[in-house]
Scaffold this motif. Structure first.
Motif, PDB file in Angstrom:
ATOM      1  N   ARG A   7       4.417  -9.078  -1.512  1.00  0.00           N
ATOM      2  CA  ARG A   7       5.342  -8.336  -0.644  1.00  0.00           C
ATOM      3  C   ARG A   7       6.707  -8.192  -1.321  1.00  0.00           C
ATOM      4  N   LYS A  18      13.827  -4.883   1.148  1.00  0.00           N
ATOM      5  CA  LYS A  18      12.838  -3.817   0.998  1.00  0.00           C
ATOM      6  C   LYS A  18      12.544  -3.595  -0.488  1.00  0.00           C
ATOM      7  N   PHE A  32      10.150  -3.076  -3.623  1.00  0.00           N
ATOM      8  CA  PHE A  32       8.815  -2.526  -3.876  1.00  0.00           C
ATOM      9  C   PHE A  32       8.533  -2.623  -5.364  1.00  0.00           C
TER      10      PHE A  32
END
Length: 553
Positions: free
Chosen positions: A113, A192, A194
């Protein structure tokens, strides 16, 4: 973006070897889909949030933890938030030395994640192995159990921590408090972040011949391509229950115990320590349908079934890898359990390359190591690197979507040519139908019960003993484990050395107990070539003769 977190910067720091041409070709052919494991988790949560995802059992029959996909996702978010609070970010290496517990899978998903890299370490690793692995990885965060198999892991780590200046956080997972990990903060928002599926997601150490540990780097694309092909070849789906007792820090457990069930949205049953009777109980109670392990595991299960009448009828298939598959074992399993047995070959660098077809006969399963999975290629070459015809033995090379993207910080050791062919170090041949048969290993490794023993590393430790002049470890055939390790040594003068002293010395040096040789032979001199190299094939022949003589007597 912080320049230190740029994908190309992280890749350069790790020594990744991944050409843009390979990326484009794998994606054009549909093998790499840019999916990450955590994306598979999100998909499963949407599809069936209240379906059971993990059953995590202890060998003593006590604590059993059950997590639905919704609950697993919640744990993943909690752990990811805690890691972020500890400073984890894309490219951070997180080492995990846990048994076959649900927490292992949740940590892997949490790291994915955040874009962190997981470095799985075997629970059996001791000071010698830990220092080497954690140093090379420059590990920042390390998850360990408080206790497992009577080992105090915080105490074990204390012995090497002074030599690990980069290790900032040690998170202790306590069996007595499964809901939270000591040292893991909470209440922090998850960034967030990625990370692309071509970024390194796993660094797993594999045994080599030089004595220096090599960290195999894999990406989400390479690992999920292998998982997808494996699932399709075996006809697996969301309705299956996978039983996994192989260590999750071994590629067998990591791929088929973590990646496979999450990819499928299926159910997995973990057993933290191999006890055949307990394994049989769990398979029966949880109605497990599929498992993959070394042949030793199936032999033990059959023994329990035959002695105690255990109900293993839910098993549809059992895949054997890591050691040769005896034909009698395939036939016994089919007769006693009605289960389909498969054979396979793979290694950490290439995941799983060959596997039998569900329709293959017992003869083919036991006589070969399977046929290549879609997208993978194998070839046998002679000493000059020229491909040879079927049924001619030579060096095994492999290439395809599952091949690794380099050894950590050692791109010079990759053994991969410009066309993508990886030199496996194994010897074998391919039959007329394209099935592989491994005949030996050019690399100097003993495989005991499916577990590779880093021979050169243990030999280097033995050489430190003041009584030893020369040391050589070779494989001895064993009917149950496939191979055991025998140490041949020559001594300096009349200095004393015996099995008890060897065991004491290796333990004092922090060598993993499962790496200890199980036989010791003291000889006057080593057989050598004209250039002075020890001729291990002569020692193997001697060990085999001695074993056969002892059995006959």
């Amino acid at each position: 973006m912080d320049q230190d977190l740029a994908p190309e910067t992280i890749a350069a720091r790790l020594g990744v070897v991944l050409q843009s041409e390979r990326i484009a070709r794998m994606k054009q052919q549909g093998f790499w889909t840019d999916e990450r494991l955590v994306d598979c988790l999100d998909r499963a949560v949407l599809a069936h949030p209240d379906a059971e995802a993990i059953v995590s059992a202890r060998k003593d029959g006590g604590c059993v933890t059950r997590l639905t996909y919704r609950e697993l996702a919640g744990e993943v978010e909690r752990i990811a938030a805690g890691l972020a609070a500890l400073g984890a970010q894309p490219g951070t290496i997180v080492s995990v030395q846990l048994p076959c517990w649900w927490q292992f899978a949740a940590i892997v998903l949490a790291c994915t994640r955040l874009g962190c890299i997981v470095n799985p370490l075997m629970p059996t690793a001791r000071a010698h192995e830990l220092k080497a692995a954690l140093s090379l990885c420059d590990t920042r965060i390390f998850f360990i159990p408080r206790s497992f198999r009577q080992v105090d892991y915080p105490c074990l780590l204390d012995g090497v921590r002074k030599d690990l200046p980069g290790l900032r956080h040690v998170v202790v997972v306590d069996e007595a408090a499964p809901g939270g990990f000591e040292g893991l903060p909470s209440g922090v928002a998850i960034p967030k972040a990625f990370t692309h599926a071509d970024a390194v997601t796993e660094i797993m150490f594999t045994s080599g011949t030089t004595g220096a540990p090599k960290g195999v780097m894999q990406t989400s694309n390479t690992l999920l391509a292998a998982t997808r092909a494996f699932a399709e070849r075996n006809g697996l789906g969301a309705g299956d229950t996978i039983f996994m007792a192989s260590p999750l820090a071994h590629q067998t457990g990591y791929l088929w115990g973590i990646f496979l069930p999450i990819f499928l949205g299926a159910r997995v049953v973990y057993l933290d320590q191999w006890v055949p009777q307990r394994a049989a109980q769990l398979i029966a109670a949880e109605r497990a349908t599929f498992s993959v392990a070394a042949p030793t595991f199936l032999t033990d299960l059959l023994g329990v079934q035959e002695a105690e009448g255990a109900d293993l009828g839910s098993l549809n298939a059992f895949l054997l890898a890591g050691a040769p598959v005896p034909k009698v074992l395939v036939e016994r399993a089919a007769e006693r359990l009605g289960v389909r047995i498969g054979s396979a070959w793979g290694m950490t660098e290439v995941a799983l390359v060959t596997i039998s077809h569900p329709s293959d006969s017992a003869e083919r399963v036991s006589a070969t190591d399977g046929a290549p999975l879609p997208g993978t290629q194998i070839r046998i070459v002679n000493s000059g690197g020229v491909p040879v015809p079927p049924r001619v033995e030579g060096r095994l090379q492999a290439r395809g979507p599952f091949n690794f993207v380099g050894y950590l910080k050692r791109p010079d050791l990759n053994d991969t040519d410009a066309d993508g062919w990886f030199e496996t170090g194994d010897l074998g041949y391919v039959d007329d139908a394209g099935y592989l048969r491994i005949t030996g290993r050019a690399k100097d490794i003993v495989i005991r019960g499916g577990e590779k023993i880093p021979v050169a590393d243990v030999e280097n430790v033995l050489y430190r003993h003041p009584a030893i002049a020369d040391a050589a470890i070779v494989a001895v055939p064993d009917p149950r484990l496939g191979e055991r390790a025998c140490a041949y040594v020559t001594l300096r003068g009349t200095d004393g050395f015996d099995m008890a002293e060897m065991t004491r010395f290796l333990a004092a040096c922090g060598v993993t107990r499962t790496y200890f040789p199980e036989r010791l032979e003291i000889i006057a001199e080593m057989p050598r070539t004209a250039s002075g190299k020890i001729q291990k094939f002569l020692l193997r022949q001697r060990a085999e003769v001695d074993t056969a003589t002892a059995s006959a007597g």
